[in-house]
Design a protein around this motif. Sequence first.
Motif: not given
Length: 343
Positions: A128-133, A147-163
């Motif tokens: 939710l902090a939109r860090k690369t997980v 496996g072939p997975g790589k670290p990803l980051k949420l592509t949308i931003a919640p309205l608030r900095a912290e839910i």
Amino acid sequence: MRLGLNLGYLVGSDDPAGQLALTRHAEDLGFDVVWAAEAYGSDSPTVIAWLAGQTSRIDVGSAVMQIPARTPAMTAMTAASLDLLTGGRFRLGLGVSGPQVSEGWHGVRFDKPLGRTREYVDVVRMALARKTVAYEGSHYRLPLPDGPGKPLKLTIAPLRAEIPVYLAAVGPKNLELTGEIADGWLAIFYAPEFAGELLGRIGTGRERAGKTMDGFDVVPTVPVVVGDDPVRCADPIRPYAALYVGGMGSREQNFYHALAVRMGYGEAAAQVQDHFLARRHRDAMAAVPFEFIDSTSLLGPVERIAERLRLLADSGVTTCALAPYGDTVEAKLAALTAVAEAL
């Protein structure tokens, strides 16, 4: 102390329009939040989205989204979407559920729930902090190392900095964890007379994290029945109390039964459980002490409810989430109005 509404979850006989009517009435009365639950029927995010789309001011929260039902990344995606689409009105309540639902319905082992919850919240907050997980825990590893997975980051931003994150907790260690890592506590069978032990555990967790109780939301779900006779008002709540104390889990592992024992109702809780597990449900309901229901509910006329609300507030409750009982939606609407007047 603020007021909230807990709708529970939809069952087969429920008319969803009734839940919408209750939610809109709560909003009109100035309630702070409406919570929706899930077990193995209706899911809370769908109900929350439906209610939020037909309201404008009241917050909406999950009480809960089940941890074994979703990956932490999926929960972060859902939370971010709901926060964005509701204009910042979403609150994320999480819970581990119980062994029967976790293993029987979701196929997820109910092992080490404390460690699993801690890591789950870590990953959700990171996403939710939109860090690369990238996370290496005992229960969750992202990405998988082989496996072939790589670290990803949420592509949308919640309205608030912290839910805000809430945890449903009953046991002592889980209460401490809630105080340590969450922004609020979703409580059940909360009695002001027994609050000291429970909130003491929450406080221990807050201290461990270098925090105080300031800003921490204490949210018990409190059944409500309005009427002249408190003893008769307790009767509609007996099936719910008997189910949780007697049958929500096995004889060896029932968190609500254990809570009733800690509250001083050990002998009665054993009778309720014996009857319930033997399918003597009427006997189980009759064995639930009035004092247990009364101490964890709002029963009787408005004046008596006002006294109980003061006790709840004085004990540390910051949001009282009402679960209104009644034979009709109109009766439940009237109960919400009565409690708002009592407050």
